[in-house]
Write a protein that holds these residues in place. Structure first.
Motif, PDB file in Angstrom:
ATOM      1  N   LEU A 210      42.022  42.565  49.782  1.00 48.47           N
ATOM      2  CA  LEU A 210      41.072  42.645  50.890  1.00 48.47           C
ATOM      3  C   LEU A 210      39.655  42.566  50.326  1.00 48.47           C
ATOM      4  CD1 LEU A 210      40.225  43.192  53.837  1.00 48.47           C
ATOM      5  CD2 LEU A 210      40.395  45.643  53.332  1.00 48.47           C
ATOM      6  N   ILE A 211      38.943  41.505  50.684  1.00 47.40           N
ATOM      7  CA  ILE A 211      37.569  41.311  50.238  1.00 47.40           C
ATOM      8  C   ILE A 211      36.643  41.711  51.378  1.00 47.40           C
ATOM      9  CG2 ILE A 211      35.868  39.581  49.508  1.00 47.40           C
ATOM     10  CD1 ILE A 211      38.273  37.987  48.391  1.00 47.40           C
ATOM     11  N   THR A 212      35.744  42.643  51.122  1.00 46.30           N
ATOM     12  CA  THR A 212      34.895  43.136  52.203  1.00 46.30           C
ATOM     13  C   THR A 212      33.608  43.749  51.664  1.00 46.30           C
ATOM     14  OG1 THR A 212      34.832  44.612  54.132  1.00 46.30           O
ATOM     15  CG2 THR A 212      36.026  45.403  52.217  1.00 46.30           C
ATOM     16  N   HIS A 213      32.580  43.806  52.528  1.00 42.05           N
ATOM     17  CA  HIS A 213      31.386  44.586  52.182  1.00 42.05           C
ATOM     18  C   HIS A 213      31.333  45.869  53.003  1.00 42.05           C
ATOM     19  CE1 HIS A 213      29.721  42.136  55.603  1.00 42.05           C
ATOM     20  NE2 HIS A 213      29.248  43.314  55.923  1.00 42.05           N
ATOM     21  N   ASP A 214      32.387  46.122  53.784  1.00 44.56           N
ATOM     22  CA  ASP A 214      32.475  47.316  54.625  1.00 44.56           C
ATOM     23  C   ASP A 214      33.231  48.398  53.865  1.00 44.56           C
ATOM     24  OD1 ASP A 214      33.160  49.272  56.506  1.00 44.56           O
ATOM     25  OD2 ASP A 214      33.218  47.838  58.148  1.00 44.56           O
ATOM     26  N   LEU A 217      35.937  50.333  55.827  1.00 45.57           N
ATOM     27  CA  LEU A 217      37.165  49.561  55.995  1.00 45.57           C
ATOM     28  C   LEU A 217      38.007  49.619  54.721  1.00 45.57           C
ATOM     29  CD1 LEU A 217      38.139  47.736  58.414  1.00 45.57           C
ATOM     30  CD2 LEU A 217      37.458  45.795  57.002  1.00 45.57           C
ATOM     31  N   ALA A 218      37.358  49.434  53.570  1.00 45.31           N
ATOM     32  CA  ALA A 218      38.077  49.467  52.295  1.00 45.31           C
ATOM     33  C   ALA A 218      38.694  50.833  52.046  1.00 45.31           C
ATOM     34  CB  ALA A 218      37.126  49.098  51.156  1.00 45.31           C
ATOM     35  N   ALA A 219      37.949  51.892  52.350  1.00 48.55           N
ATOM     36  CA  ALA A 219      38.458  53.244  52.134  1.00 48.55           C
ATOM     37  C   ALA A 219      39.672  53.531  53.004  1.00 48.55           C
ATOM     38  CB  ALA A 219      37.355  54.264  52.424  1.00 48.55           C
ATOM     39  N   GLN A 220      39.686  52.950  54.209  1.00 47.00           N
ATOM     40  CA  GLN A 220      40.745  53.241  55.169  1.00 47.00           C
ATOM     41  C   GLN A 220      42.036  52.481  54.881  1.00 47.00           C
ATOM     42  OE1 GLN A 220      39.132  53.489  59.067  1.00 47.00           O
ATOM     43  NE2 GLN A 220      41.087  53.323  60.110  1.00 47.00           N
ATOM     44  N   CYS A 222      42.778  50.396  51.787  1.00 43.19           N
ATOM     45  CA  CYS A 222      43.121  49.954  50.424  1.00 43.19           C
ATOM     46  C   CYS A 222      43.708  51.077  49.572  1.00 43.19           C
ATOM     47  CB  CYS A 222      41.886  49.379  49.733  1.00 43.19           C
ATOM     48  SG  CYS A 222      41.250  47.899  50.543  1.00 43.19           S
ATOM     49  N   ASP A 223      44.615  50.676  48.682  1.00 39.75           N
ATOM     50  CA  ASP A 223      45.205  51.625  47.735  1.00 39.75           C
ATOM     51  C   ASP A 223      44.326  51.792  46.497  1.00 39.75           C
ATOM     52  OD1 ASP A 223      47.727  51.891  49.224  1.00 39.75           O
ATOM     53  OD2 ASP A 223      48.053  49.822  48.617  1.00 39.75           O
ATOM     54  N   ARG A 224      43.595  50.743  46.166  1.00 37.70           N
ATOM     55  CA  ARG A 224      42.737  50.753  44.981  1.00 37.70           C
ATOM     56  C   ARG A 224      41.544  49.860  45.251  1.00 37.70           C
ATOM     57  NH1 ARG A 224      43.331  48.049  40.057  1.00 37.70           N
ATOM     58  NH2 ARG A 224      45.157  47.018  40.945  1.00 37.70           N
ATOM     59  N   ILE A 225      40.405  50.152  44.600  1.00 34.63           N
ATOM     60  CA  ILE A 225      39.152  49.446  44.869  1.00 34.63           C
ATOM     61  C   ILE A 225      38.552  48.907  43.574  1.00 34.63           C
ATOM     62  CG2 ILE A 225      36.777  49.684  45.719  1.00 34.63           C
ATOM     63  CD1 ILE A 225      38.734  49.952  47.941  1.00 34.63           C
ATOM     64  N   LEU A 226      38.059  47.655  43.637  1.00 36.61           N
ATOM     65  CA  LEU A 226      37.203  47.104  42.586  1.00 36.61           C
ATOM     66  C   LEU A 226      35.810  46.927  43.179  1.00 36.61           C
ATOM     67  CD1 LEU A 226      39.342  44.084  41.239  1.00 36.61           C
ATOM     68  CD2 LEU A 226      39.489  46.474  40.554  1.00 36.61           C
ATOM     69  N   VAL A 227      34.783  47.321  42.454  1.00 37.66           N
ATOM     70  CA  VAL A 227      33.400  47.115  42.882  1.00 37.66           C
ATOM     71  C   VAL A 227      32.801  46.015  42.005  1.00 37.66           C
ATOM     72  CG1 VAL A 227      31.144  48.160  43.264  1.00 37.66           C
ATOM     73  CG2 VAL A 227      33.214  49.547  43.509  1.00 37.66           C
ATOM     74  N   MET A 228      32.324  44.927  42.637  1.00 38.24           N
ATOM     75  CA  MET A 228      31.778  43.800  41.888  1.00 38.24           C
ATOM     76  C   MET A 228      30.272  43.676  42.111  1.00 38.24           C
ATOM     77  SD  MET A 228      34.476  40.616  41.995  1.00 38.24           S
ATOM     78  CE  MET A 228      33.498  39.699  40.791  1.00 38.24           C
ATOM     79  N   LYS A 229      29.590  43.260  41.056  1.00 37.31           N
ATOM     80  CA  LYS A 229      28.156  42.994  41.111  1.00 37.31           C
ATOM     81  C   LYS A 229      27.820  41.910  40.091  1.00 37.31           C
ATOM     82  CE  LYS A 229      23.591  45.172  40.765  1.00 37.31           C
ATOM     83  NZ  LYS A 229      22.969  44.164  39.882  1.00 37.31           N
ATOM     84  N   ASP A 230      27.127  40.871  40.557  1.00 39.90           N
ATOM     85  CA  ASP A 230      26.678  39.792  39.663  1.00 39.90           C
ATOM     86  C   ASP A 230      27.811  39.216  38.815  1.00 39.90           C
ATOM     87  OD1 ASP A 230      24.123  40.191  40.638  1.00 39.90           O
ATOM     88  OD2 ASP A 230      23.569  41.566  39.025  1.00 39.90           O
ATOM     89  N   GLY A 231      28.987  39.073  39.448  1.00 38.08           N
ATOM     90  CA  GLY A 231      30.101  38.403  38.781  1.00 38.08           C
ATOM     91  C   GLY A 231      30.928  39.260  37.857  1.00 38.08           C
ATOM     92  N   VAL A 232      30.658  40.550  37.786  1.00 38.47           N
ATOM     93  CA  VAL A 232      31.451  41.432  36.934  1.00 38.47           C
ATOM     94  C   VAL A 232      31.961  42.621  37.747  1.00 38.47           C
ATOM     95  CG1 VAL A 232      30.221  40.784  34.833  1.00 38.47           C
ATOM     96  CG2 VAL A 232      29.441  42.753  36.155  1.00 38.47           C
ATOM     97  N   ILE A 233      33.026  43.247  37.268  1.00 38.93           N
ATOM     98  CA  ILE A 233      33.548  44.469  37.879  1.00 38.93           C
ATOM     99  C   ILE A 233      32.827  45.648  37.238  1.00 38.93           C
ATOM    100  CG2 ILE A 233      35.573  45.937  38.184  1.00 38.93           C
ATOM    101  CD1 ILE A 233      37.270  43.350  38.075  1.00 38.93           C
TER     102      ILE A 233
END
Length: 546
Positions: A210-214, A217-220, A222-233
């Protein structure tokens, strides 16, 4: 849990006129069977590019420079194109961000599902229709047999998103990539779509990204989260841990910019950017009074009542929120008030005059045209791609105020400063501006003629949370500085609660509840309002700041 997808050191770049741009820079992650993995981050972080690289559908100039992407033992990076055509839809499918753009506008939706089924040999010409209808029923579309023959333009945004889900799920894929699948949907439709996706994933033993900026929504979901910025995790882990105690400064910025109950718009900004919040002056004198407003259209099987005799009032300096699901009449009401459309009956008393008597076609030349302006939902679509920011802002000044020369140039720069748009950006075209910068151009254009009343139609719906925070604060400050009155149309209750003094809730063309914002949000009297509040994603709790 066994791995469904493994990505190692993936790097993606694009060739541009200014040289090579690294969009994804050596990221690694895994997706387990049955897992919903969330990838969050702002525009330009590399979220969507990552998914396009996995599907091998990068835009021209895009190339996977390095790394591995393995799906169930298949090397996606090196697989032949004919193999990828077989994998797409059958093994890995995708729900795209804009459902109307993803659907063929001149092809019946049932035929579009059939095309996918027949391409992957899941149906023949004899049973394709029945299987397409079954796919529509699987995504909870009522009267699926009738919807089979519908074209996308005949369906609501939420319905189109369900069609896109039906196409993506038609061939029972094992991995579903959902790229911002609920952007622009009202909260109940958003919940219905996400609950549907989650339930189908569980029922079919699938995995999902699930790709989102919300973040809510992700917290509700998803089982696990990746945070991306400028092409990196920059961070990854359990949603509760990331959202309650983010470790990376960027993750903290995203969490802090997410609207919550009991806070102010200033609290969405980083501490060093907050400054003093300006307090608007609200009068007890109305700037706008709507009396028994009605709009009826002629339909194939009889009249369609879009707005059914609604009445409300907006005082000078007040910000009133207008909320409700798609099709409730919010947009029709807004277009009538800004005089882009005529009402069937009723009065619109603006500044003491019934402007409903002036036909919409003639209102452009009316002296009160300058006093009522609108900020549109999609800043990109509302800007002329061939006009610079300077030309866009100058349009109402030249046409309605007959302003020219040095006076015009000075006024444009005044407006740019007022909305926080750097002067060097005035000569850029929309495609050269960020989402937040385009929003500022749209706001500058709307306030160019010193209006008394602004209609804000979902002005931050498509913006990243940190950009949304900046734009909301800008709107609050402009309201106080210029003495503006707002009608804020939105489906985001968290934003409405922060911004508005008064709230109007619409359903099926009628007002079902209205009152002080805090009262309606905290103690709703209507079952419908209760349902809307219950459907809103719950933002993660703010981290403890020592």
């Amino acid at each position: 849990m066994s791995k469904m997808l493994s990505v190692k050191d993936l790097a993606v770049s694009f060739q541009t006129r200014r040289g090579e741009v690294d969009a994804v820079r050596g990221i690694s992650f895994e997706v387990a069977k049955g897992e919903i993995l969330g990838i969050v981050g702002e525009s330009g972080s590399g979220k969507s590019v990552t998914s396009y690289a996995l599907m091998r559908i990068l835009d021209a100039g895009g190339v996977i420079k390095a790394g591995e992407a393995t799906y169930s033992g298949i090397d996606l990076r090196r697989a032949a194109e004919h193999d990828m055509r077989d994998i797409r839809g059958r093994e890995i499918s995708m729900i795209f961000q804009n459902p109307r753009a993803a659907l063929n506008p001149i092809c019946k939706v049932g035929h579009q599902i059939e095309d996918v089924l027949r391409h992957h040999a899941r149906a023949t010409r004899y049973d394709a229709r029945a299987k397409a209808i079954a796919a529509l029923e699987a995504v909870k579309i009522n009267d699926a047999e009738a919807r089979y023959d519908a074209y996308p333009f005949e369906l609501s945004g939420g319905m189109c998103q369900r069609i896109v889900c039906a196409i993506a799920l038609a061939c029972d894929p094992r991995l579903l990539i959902a790229d911002e699948p609920t952007t622009g949907l009202d909260i109940t439709t958003q919940k219905a779509v996400m609950d549907l996706v989650r339930d189908l994933i569980r029922e079919r033993g699938m995995s999902s990204i699930l790709i989102t900026h919300d973040l809510g929504l992700a917290a509700q979901y998803c089982d696990r989260i990746l945070v991306m910025k400028d092409g990196v995790i920059v961070e990854q882990g359990d949603p509760v841990q990331i959202f309650s105690d983010p470790q990376h400064p960027y993750s903290r910025k995203l969490v802090d910019a997410t609207p919550r109950a009991g806070e102010t718009v200033r609290s969405l900004l980083p501490p060093q950017e907050r400054g003093e919040e300006l307090t608007p002056t609200v009068s007890d004198q109305p700037i706008l009074e709507v009396r028994d407003l009605t709009k009826t259209y002629a339909g194939k099987s009889g009249p369609v009542h879009a707005v059914k005799g609604i009445s409300f009032m907006i005082n000078q300096g007040q910000c009133v929120g207008l909320v409700g699901e798609s099709g409730c009449g919010k947009s029709t009401t807004s277009e009538i008030l800004v005089r882009l459309m005529d009402a069937t009956s009723g009065q619109i008393i603006f500044d003491g005059h019934d402007i409903a008597r002036v036909p919409a076609r003639s209102f452009a030349k009316d002296s009160r045209r300058a006093d009522i302006q609108m900020v549109f939902q999609d800043a990109t679509d509302s800007l002329n791609p061939r006009h610079t920011a300077r030309q866009t802002i100058s349009e109402p000044l030249r046409r309605l105020a007959r302003m020219r020369g040095a006076k015009l140039a000075v006024r444009i720069e005044e407006l740019a400063v007022l909305v926080g748009l750097p002067l060097p950006l005035l000569d850029r075209f929309p495609h050269q501006l960020s989402g937040g910068q385009k929003a500022r151009v749209g706001i500058a254009r709307a306030i160019a003629l010193d209006p008394k009343f602004l209609i804000l139609d979902e002005p931050t719906a498509a913006l990243d949370v940190s950009i949304q925070a900046v734009v909301l604060n800008l709107l609050v400050d402009l309201r106080a500085k210029l003495g503006l009155s707002y009608l804020f149309v939105s489906h985001d209750f968290h934003v409405v609660r922060l911004l508005c003094d008064h709230v109007i809730v619409m359903k099926d063309g009628e007002i079902v509840e209205q009152g002080a914002a805090e009262q309606v949000m905290s103690n709703p009297q209507s079952d419908y309002t209760n349902a809307l509040l219950a459907a809103a994603p719950k933002p993660p709790q703010r981290r403890n700041i020592s």
